[in-house]
Scaffold this motif. Structure first.
Motif, mmCIF file in Angstrom:
data_model
loop_
_atom_site.group_PDB
_atom_site.id
_atom_site.type_symbol
_atom_site.label_atom_id
_atom_site.label_comp_id
_atom_site.label_asym_id
_atom_site.label_seq_id
_atom_site.Cartn_x
_atom_site.Cartn_y
_atom_site.Cartn_z
ATOM 1 N N TYR A 34 17.913 -42.671 -44.654
ATOM 2 C CA TYR A 34 17.813 -41.448 -45.449
ATOM 3 C C TYR A 34 18.018 -40.271 -44.501
ATOM 4 O O TYR A 34 17.942 -40.418 -43.285
ATOM 5 C CB TYR A 34 16.473 -41.344 -46.189
ATOM 6 N N HIS A 35 18.336 -39.136 -45.075
ATOM 7 C CA HIS A 35 18.610 -37.975 -44.227
ATOM 8 C C HIS A 35 17.906 -36.748 -44.785
ATOM 9 O O HIS A 35 17.571 -36.693 -45.970
ATOM 10 C CB HIS A 35 20.111 -37.714 -44.102
ATOM 11 N N ARG A 36 17.685 -35.792 -43.896
ATOM 12 C CA ARG A 36 17.072 -34.517 -44.273
ATOM 13 C C ARG A 36 17.879 -33.380 -43.677
ATOM 14 O O ARG A 36 18.459 -33.514 -42.598
ATOM 15 C CB ARG A 36 15.640 -34.427 -43.747
ATOM 16 N N ALA A 37 17.908 -32.268 -44.382
ATOM 17 C CA ALA A 37 18.528 -31.047 -43.875
ATOM 18 C C ALA A 37 17.424 -30.090 -43.431
ATOM 19 O O ALA A 37 16.398 -29.961 -44.102
ATOM 20 C CB ALA A 37 19.384 -30.399 -44.955
ATOM 21 N N HIS A 38 17.620 -29.452 -42.294
ATOM 22 C CA HIS A 38 16.621 -28.543 -41.734
ATOM 23 C C HIS A 38 17.241 -27.160 -41.570
ATOM 24 O O HIS A 38 18.365 -27.016 -41.100
ATOM 25 C CB HIS A 38 16.139 -29.054 -40.375
ATOM 26 N N GLY A 39 16.483 -26.138 -41.921
ATOM 27 C CA GLY A 39 17.011 -24.783 -41.823
ATOM 28 C C GLY A 39 18.017 -24.510 -42.927
ATOM 29 O O GLY A 39 18.093 -25.216 -43.940
ATOM 30 N N HIS A 40 18.807 -23.462 -42.747
ATOM 31 C CA HIS A 40 19.842 -23.097 -43.718
ATOM 32 C C HIS A 40 21.061 -23.972 -43.448
ATOM 33 O O HIS A 40 21.970 -23.593 -42.711
ATOM 34 C CB HIS A 40 20.182 -21.614 -43.603
ATOM 35 N N THR A 41 21.064 -25.154 -44.047
ATOM 36 C CA THR A 41 22.058 -26.169 -43.708
ATOM 37 C C THR A 41 23.116 -26.302 -44.788
ATOM 38 O O THR A 41 22.813 -26.357 -45.978
ATOM 39 C CB THR A 41 21.368 -27.533 -43.496
ATOM 40 N N ASP A 42 24.376 -26.340 -44.340
ATOM 41 C CA ASP A 42 25.517 -26.627 -45.206
ATOM 42 C C ASP A 42 25.932 -28.064 -44.900
ATOM 43 O O ASP A 42 26.643 -28.327 -43.942
ATOM 44 C CB ASP A 42 26.644 -25.640 -44.902
ATOM 45 N N MET A 43 25.440 -29.000 -45.697
ATOM 46 C CA MET A 43 25.647 -30.422 -45.415
ATOM 47 C C MET A 43 26.875 -30.948 -46.144
ATOM 48 O O MET A 43 27.058 -30.709 -47.334
ATOM 49 C CB MET A 43 24.414 -31.224 -45.826
ATOM 50 N N ARG A 44 27.717 -31.666 -45.417
ATOM 51 C CA ARG A 44 28.911 -32.275 -45.990
ATOM 52 C C ARG A 44 28.821 -33.795 -45.843
ATOM 53 O O ARG A 44 28.447 -34.294 -44.775
ATOM 54 C CB ARG A 44 30.172 -31.767 -45.279
#
Length: 228
Positions: A34-44
């Motif tokens: 599983y994954h997490r985004a931290h901060g103001h993240t633009d995930m692709r």
């Protein structure tokens, strides 16, 4: 998985891989994660067909992202990809771009910022303390007193279970926390103190050694980065 801006963490049973914006993470089929985004993240996120996935590593990996690989990732995950008509029209071009991306990953160096996950109860207790307070500068002996274990025992556990010293593990944890704070636009001095460094120069040296660029350059690249 790629963070055009911000920081990602990818978790597997082997631990956590930290993926800042100058890296790209690959996870093959069949690996629970599983994954997490931290901060103001633009995930692709980009999926590869089996024919190309076979050419990528058969295990999770993190690579330095080249300028070309970055542009390919942004193109393949940009707004046009949500338009079925445009996506179908450009199917051949997208297939060529995916092949270019795989070729770029073959040429890239693996740059894994890995934070092993402790399993021993005593190490987990240490980890909880430092996850909550990454700036805690207590030596291992003092942390051991808090949880009822000797420094010698804890040192042996870090070496045998995680393959690194306590101080190496804590530095990895602190750099991860620093990436999140930098992504939230905090300056280098603030981040250094928040993560436990007595002065910015020590933080800059540790950060550069692990990430490959200075905190200032990393933060500036995020401020001026535009993404399709």
């Amino acid at each position: 998985m790629y963070a055009a801006r911000g920081v990602l963490s990818v978790h597997t049973e082997r631990g956590t891989s930290i993926v800042p914006a100058n890296r790209v993470a690959w996870t093959p089929a069949g690996f629970t994660h599983y994954h997490r985004a931290h901060g103001h993240t633009d995930m692709r996120i980009l999926f590869l067909p089996p024919s190309l996935a076979r050419l990528a590593p058969g295990r999770p990996a993190v690579f330095m992202v080249s300028g070309l690989a970055r542009e390919v990732l942004l193109t393949l995950t940009g707004p046009d990809n949500y338009d079925p008509a445009a996506r179908d029209h450009d199917r051949a071009a997208r297939a060529r771009l995916r092949r270019v991306l795989v070729d770029e990953l073959h040429e890239a160096h693996e740059q894994r910022l890995h934070l092993p996950e402790p399993h021993d109860d005593r190490l987990q207790a240490i980890a909880r303390i430092l996850y909550e307070q990454p700036g805690d500068n207590a030596p291992l002996a003092e942390l051991g007193q808090r949880i009822g274990a000797s420094a010698r025992t804890l040192s042996r556990l870090f070496h045998n279970e995680l393959g690194m010293t306590f101080y190496q593990w804590r530095t990895q944890l602190r750099v991860f926390h620093a990436l999140v704070l930098l992504a939230d636009d905090h300056d280098t001095t603030y981040v250094a103190h928040a993560c436990g460094w007595a002065n910015p120069s020590g933080f800059i040296a540790a950060f550069t050694d692990i990430i490959g660029t200075t905190p200032g350059r990393y933060r500036t690249s995020h401020q001026h980065r535009t993404t399709p």
